[in-house]
Write a protein that holds these residues in place. Structure first.
Motif, PDB file in Angstrom:
ATOM      1  N   ALA A  44       0.833  -1.223   0.000  1.00 58.00           N
ATOM      2  CA  ALA A  44       0.000   0.000   0.000  1.00 58.00           C
ATOM      3  C   ALA A  44       0.859   1.261   0.000  1.00 58.00           C
ATOM      4  O   ALA A  44       0.359   2.377  -0.170  1.00 58.00           O
ATOM      5  CB  ALA A  44      -0.922   0.003   1.225  1.00 58.00           C
ATOM      6  N   GLY A  45       2.168   1.092   0.238  1.00 58.86           N
ATOM      7  CA  GLY A  45       3.065   2.247   0.160  1.00 58.86           C
ATOM      8  C   GLY A  45       3.694   2.673   1.463  1.00 58.86           C
ATOM      9  O   GLY A  45       4.325   3.734   1.530  1.00 58.86           O
ATOM     10  N   ALA A  46       3.522   1.895   2.510  1.00 58.82           N
ATOM     11  CA  ALA A  46       4.130   2.269   3.803  1.00 58.82           C
ATOM     12  C   ALA A  46       5.647   2.410   3.663  1.00 58.82           C
ATOM     13  O   ALA A  46       6.290   1.623   2.961  1.00 58.82           O
ATOM     14  CB  ALA A  46       3.814   1.219   4.865  1.00 58.82           C
ATOM     15  N   TYR A  47       6.193   3.413   4.342  1.00 58.28           N
ATOM     16  CA  TYR A  47       7.650   3.663   4.336  1.00 58.28           C
ATOM     17  C   TYR A  47       8.358   2.631   5.210  1.00 58.28           C
ATOM     18  O   TYR A  47       9.438   2.145   4.892  1.00 58.28           O
ATOM     19  CB  TYR A  47       7.893   5.072   4.861  1.00 58.28           C
ATOM     20  N   ALA A  48       7.701   2.291   6.328  1.00 61.17           N
ATOM     21  CA  ALA A  48       8.188   1.277   7.275  1.00 61.17           C
ATOM     22  C   ALA A  48       6.950   0.818   8.041  1.00 61.17           C
ATOM     23  O   ALA A  48       5.866   1.415   7.906  1.00 61.17           O
ATOM     24  CB  ALA A  48       9.232   1.856   8.219  1.00 61.17           C
ATOM     25  N   ALA A  49       7.111  -0.228   8.838  1.00 62.79           N
ATOM     26  CA  ALA A  49       5.958  -0.750   9.575  1.00 62.79           C
ATOM     27  C   ALA A  49       6.359  -1.148  10.984  1.00 62.79           C
ATOM     28  O   ALA A  49       7.490  -1.609  11.213  1.00 62.79           O
ATOM     29  CB  ALA A  49       5.363  -1.946   8.843  1.00 62.79           C
ATOM     30  N   ILE A  50       5.434  -0.924  11.909  1.00 60.32           N
ATOM     31  CA  ILE A  50       5.670  -1.235  13.320  1.00 60.32           C
ATOM     32  C   ILE A  50       4.653  -2.277  13.773  1.00 60.32           C
ATOM     33  O   ILE A  50       3.436  -2.044  13.680  1.00 60.32           O
ATOM     34  CB  ILE A  50       5.539   0.027  14.202  1.00 60.32           C
ATOM     35  N   VAL A  51       5.151  -3.407  14.236  1.00 60.92           N
ATOM     36  CA  VAL A  51       4.281  -4.468  14.758  1.00 60.92           C
ATOM     37  C   VAL A  51       4.514  -4.590  16.260  1.00 60.92           C
ATOM     38  O   VAL A  51       5.655  -4.635  16.709  1.00 60.92           O
ATOM     39  CB  VAL A  51       4.579  -5.819  14.072  1.00 60.92           C
ATOM     40  N   GLY A  52       3.415  -4.639  17.009  1.00 61.15           N
ATOM     41  CA  GLY A  52       3.539  -4.761  18.471  1.00 61.15           C
ATOM     42  C   GLY A  52       2.916  -6.038  18.986  1.00 61.15           C
ATOM     43  O   GLY A  52       3.551  -7.092  19.014  1.00 61.15           O
TER      44      GLY A  52
END
Ligand code: LRY
Length: 222
Positions: free
Chosen positions: A195-203
């Protein structure tokens, strides 16, 4: 820090006092495990956790402090007090709630952003809508994150990430858009990057065993 995380996975290692894993030692080890698994940076809550995680992993940290104030619904780095505590930790980036809601003590988002940037620390705006992201860009933040989507009573309440919002923000904004919040599977992670995310954070899907267990138990109890 932003250059180091482009296209990469960050892991949020947080456990508040009411959570089973609440402990700087445990969050340090959780961050170490995430690092071994490929996380390039950590999102962490509270001075003690941030200090332990930086000591154990040496990874860059997005720092925040969760603190409740009687006169506001905002609890992620709400005031100058939390900003100053975080600046003292040396974390590379500070996350603050930049939803369009009343802030404690009548403090302004702009004053918090300015204080952080004056110390040459990057600012991550936790937002819940497109409009809040656009406003955050105008206030000079370095990146936005979809952290609060579904957590304000006027934003999109979805089971997983708001892929459409991520896509629109990534297309329209001139600064990095981080996907964060309800990334529950590796497929979700692939989807937010598509979708174009620059980076992703998973918790939670990685660092909250009480919630992971609940998902497994729910299948059996059905
Ligand atoms: C709403 C709120 O306070 N979110 C917090 C923001 O710091 C964290 O508790 C989340 O775990 C983090 O954003 C990652 O999201 P998820 O746990 O869904 O992967």
């Amino acid at each position: 820090m932003l250059a180091q995380i482009k296209g990469k996975l960050l892991v949020s290692c947080q456990a508040l006092p009411n959570e089973p894993l609440h402990s700087p030692f445990i969050m340090g080890r959780m961050a170490k495990a995430a690092q071994e698994g490929g996380a390039v940076a950590i999102r962490a809550q509270g001075v003690a956790d941030i200090q332990e995680i930086k000591k154990i992993t040496g990874l860059p940290v997005i720092g925040l402090i969760k603190r409740n104030y009687a006169d506001s619904a905002i609890y992620i780095t709400p005031t100058i007090r939390e900003v100053d505590e975080l600046l003292a930790t040396g974390c590379e980036m500070i996350a603050l709630d930049m939803t369009n809601r009343k802030r404690p003590n009548g403090e302004s988002m702009q004053s918090l952003v300015a204080r952080i940037k004056k110390q040459k620390v990057e600012v991550l705006a936790d937002i819940s809508t497109y409009e809040e992201a656009v406003q955050a860009v105008q206030y000079g933040v370095d990146a936005v994150s979809t952290t609060m989507v579904g957590y304000t009573d006027y934003s999109n309440l979805s089971i997983g990430p708001d892929f459409a919002l991520i896509e629109k923000l990534a297309a329209d904004l001139t600064i990095p858009v981080l996907a964060e919040g309800k990334i529950n599977t590796p497929e979700d992670l692939a989807h937010v990057f598509a979708a174009g995310a620059y980076a992703a954070i998973v918790g939670s899907a990685i660092t909250r065993p009480q919630l992971i267990t609940k998902k497994f138990a729910a299948v059996i109890q059905n």
